[in-house]
Scaffold this motif. Structure first.
Motif, PDB file in Angstrom:
ATOM      1  N   GLN A   1       0.840  -1.182   0.000  1.00 43.08           N
ATOM      2  CA  GLN A   1       0.000   0.000   0.000  1.00 43.08           C
ATOM      3  C   GLN A   1       0.886   1.246   0.000  1.00 43.08           C
ATOM      4  N   VAL A   2       0.682   2.113  -0.978  1.00 48.13           N
ATOM      5  CA  VAL A   2       1.472   3.335  -1.042  1.00 48.13           C
ATOM      6  C   VAL A   2       1.013   4.309   0.036  1.00 48.13           C
ATOM      7  N   GLN A   3       1.977   4.994   0.602  1.00 49.00           N
ATOM      8  CA  GLN A   3       1.695   6.049   1.565  1.00 49.00           C
ATOM      9  C   GLN A   3       2.173   7.364   1.002  1.00 49.00           C
ATOM     10  N   LEU A   4       1.337   8.370   1.066  1.00 54.33           N
ATOM     11  CA  LEU A   4       1.655   9.690   0.530  1.00 54.33           C
ATOM     12  C   LEU A   4       1.604  10.696   1.670  1.00 54.33           C
ATOM     13  N   VAL A   5       2.663  11.470   1.818  1.00 56.64           N
ATOM     14  CA  VAL A   5       2.744  12.455   2.895  1.00 56.64           C
ATOM     15  C   VAL A   5       2.988  13.822   2.284  1.00 56.64           C
ATOM     16  N   GLU A   6       2.005  14.693   2.436  1.00 60.45           N
ATOM     17  CA  GLU A   6       2.087  16.039   1.892  1.00 60.45           C
ATOM     18  C   GLU A   6       2.672  16.992   2.935  1.00 60.45           C
ATOM     19  N   SER A   7       3.384  17.998   2.455  1.00 63.80           N
ATOM     20  CA  SER A   7       3.948  19.015   3.348  1.00 63.80           C
ATOM     21  C   SER A   7       4.151  20.302   2.568  1.00 63.80           C
ATOM     22  N   GLY A   8       4.454  21.374   3.297  1.00 63.79           N
ATOM     23  CA  GLY A   8       4.788  22.640   2.665  1.00 63.79           C
ATOM     24  C   GLY A   8       3.703  23.689   2.692  1.00 63.79           C
ATOM     25  N   GLY A   9       2.541  23.356   3.219  1.00 68.74           N
ATOM     26  CA  GLY A   9       1.469  24.332   3.285  1.00 68.74           C
ATOM     27  C   GLY A   9       1.758  25.406   4.316  1.00 68.74           C
ATOM     28  N   GLY A  10       0.885  26.410   4.342  1.00 71.95           N
ATOM     29  CA  GLY A  10       1.054  27.490   5.305  1.00 71.95           C
ATOM     30  C   GLY A  10       0.131  28.645   5.003  1.00 71.95           C
ATOM     31  N   LEU A  11       0.388  29.753   5.688  1.00 68.58           N
ATOM     32  CA  LEU A  11      -0.389  30.977   5.525  1.00 68.58           C
ATOM     33  C   LEU A  11       0.451  31.987   4.746  1.00 68.58           C
ATOM     34  N   VAL A  12      -0.088  32.464   3.637  1.00 69.22           N
ATOM     35  CA  VAL A  12       0.633  33.438   2.823  1.00 69.22           C
ATOM     36  C   VAL A  12      -0.319  34.549   2.407  1.00 69.22           C
ATOM     37  N   PRO A  13       0.200  35.723   2.108  1.00 65.69           N
ATOM     38  CA  PRO A  13      -0.668  36.798   1.623  1.00 65.69           C
ATOM     39  C   PRO A  13      -0.991  36.606   0.145  1.00 65.69           C
ATOM     40  N   THR A  14      -2.009  37.299  -0.305  1.00 61.41           N
ATOM     41  CA  THR A  14      -2.349  37.277  -1.724  1.00 61.41           C
ATOM     42  C   THR A  14      -1.131  37.678  -2.554  1.00 61.41           C
ATOM     43  N   GLY A  15      -0.871  36.921  -3.592  1.00 58.32           N
ATOM     44  CA  GLY A  15       0.285  37.163  -4.442  1.00 58.32           C
ATOM     45  C   GLY A  15       1.521  36.395  -4.033  1.00 58.32           C
ATOM     46  N   GLY A  16       1.458  35.731  -2.897  1.00 60.77           N
ATOM     47  CA  GLY A  16       2.601  34.983  -2.409  1.00 60.77           C
ATOM     48  C   GLY A  16       2.775  33.643  -3.104  1.00 60.77           C
ATOM     49  N   SER A  17       3.793  32.916  -2.660  1.00 60.41           N
ATOM     50  CA  SER A  17       4.135  31.624  -3.252  1.00 60.41           C
ATOM     51  C   SER A  17       4.344  30.572  -2.174  1.00 60.41           C
ATOM     52  N   LEU A  18       4.086  29.342  -2.547  1.00 59.09           N
ATOM     53  CA  LEU A  18       4.369  28.185  -1.704  1.00 59.09           C
ATOM     54  C   LEU A  18       4.800  27.039  -2.604  1.00 59.09           C
ATOM     55  N   ARG A  19       5.597  26.142  -2.042  1.00 58.51           N
ATOM     56  CA  ARG A  19       5.978  24.925  -2.746  1.00 58.51           C
ATOM     57  C   ARG A  19       5.567  23.737  -1.887  1.00 58.51           C
ATOM     58  N   LEU A  20       4.643  22.962  -2.402  1.00 58.95           N
ATOM     59  CA  LEU A  20       4.193  21.768  -1.705  1.00 58.95           C
ATOM     60  C   LEU A  20       5.004  20.563  -2.151  1.00 58.95           C
ATOM     61  N   SER A  21       5.184  19.635  -1.229  1.00 57.39           N
ATOM     62  CA  SER A  21       5.879  18.385  -1.531  1.00 57.39           C
ATOM     63  C   SER A  21       4.993  17.210  -1.158  1.00 57.39           C
ATOM     64  N   CYS A  22       5.174  16.130  -1.876  1.00 53.29           N
ATOM     65  CA  CYS A  22       4.454  14.887  -1.577  1.00 53.29           C
ATOM     66  C   CYS A  22       5.458  13.747  -1.684  1.00 53.29           C
ATOM     67  N   ALA A  23       5.769  13.155  -0.557  1.00 49.84           N
ATOM     68  CA  ALA A  23       6.718  12.048  -0.519  1.00 49.84           C
ATOM     69  C   ALA A  23       5.955  10.731  -0.504  1.00 49.84           C
ATOM     70  N   ALA A  24       6.323   9.851  -1.412  1.00 47.84           N
ATOM     71  CA  ALA A  24       5.657   8.557  -1.524  1.00 47.84           C
ATOM     72  C   ALA A  24       6.528   7.460  -0.944  1.00 47.84           C
ATOM     73  N   SER A  25       5.897   6.542  -0.266  1.00 49.19           N
ATOM     74  CA  SER A  25       6.619   5.396   0.275  1.00 49.19           C
ATOM     75  C   SER A  25       5.695   4.190   0.254  1.00 49.19           C
ATOM     76  N   GLY A  26       6.239   3.051   0.573  1.00 52.93           N
ATOM     77  CA  GLY A  26       5.470   1.823   0.531  1.00 52.93           C
ATOM     78  C   GLY A  26       6.256   0.765  -0.188  1.00 52.93           C
ATOM     79  N   VAL A  27       5.879  -0.460   0.005  1.00 53.65           N
ATOM     80  CA  VAL A  27       6.648  -1.569  -0.557  1.00 53.65           C
ATOM     81  C   VAL A  27       5.793  -2.385  -1.498  1.00 53.65           C
ATOM     82  N   PRO A  28       6.255  -2.536  -2.761  1.00 52.36           N
ATOM     83  CA  PRO A  28       7.191  -1.647  -3.430  1.00 52.36           C
ATOM     84  C   PRO A  28       6.422  -0.598  -4.208  1.00 52.36           C
ATOM     85  N   PHE A  29       6.910   0.616  -4.241  1.00 49.23           N
ATOM     86  CA  PHE A  29       6.211   1.650  -4.985  1.00 49.23           C
ATOM     87  C   PHE A  29       7.190   2.685  -5.490  1.00 49.23           C
TER      88      PHE A  29
END
Length: 127
Positions: A1-29
């Protein structure tokens, strides 16, 4: 079973930027053999597919984020990213990634979600 873990969110003002990440793990994937996708769900709204990247590197975006968001993948790190620029209050949502496959075409509309869902990461854009 694949596991997906998202990160990188937050609070930003209008016009700002964010970079989200999603790390996948599990055997085998490995994300190398899958289309990867980012979804989002705002309060009291249905989950919305916003971006996909196929195993061949083709990308597609929802009209609401086209030109502002960029999806990418690092197969060696088994991680997919979502670079979000020029953020708007309407981008506020919990963002989820998913592993799946394509149907009849490489477009976002042909994406078929197959993996389970992670916890997501909250993105809040202040006005």
């Amino acid at each position: 079973q694949v596991q997906l873990v998202e990160s990188g969110g937050g609070l930003v003002p209008t016009g700002g930027s964010l970079r989200l990440s999603c790390a996948a793990s599990g055997v085998p994937f490995s994300i190398a053999f899958n289309t990867m996708a980012w979804y989002r769900q705002a309060p009291e709204k249905q989950r919305e597919l916003v971006a996909t990247v196929t195993s061949g590197g083709n990308t597609d975006y929802a009209d609401s984020v086209k030109g502002r968001f960029t999806i990418s993948r690092d197969n060696a790190k088994n991680t997919v990213y979502l670079q979000m620029n020029s953020l708007k209050p309407e981008d506020t949502a919990v963002y989820y990634c998913n592993a799946g496959r394509q149907g009849f075409s490489s477009s976002l509309h042909s994406y078929i979600a197959t993996s389970s869902w992670g916890q997501g990461t909250q993105v809040t854009v202040s006005s």
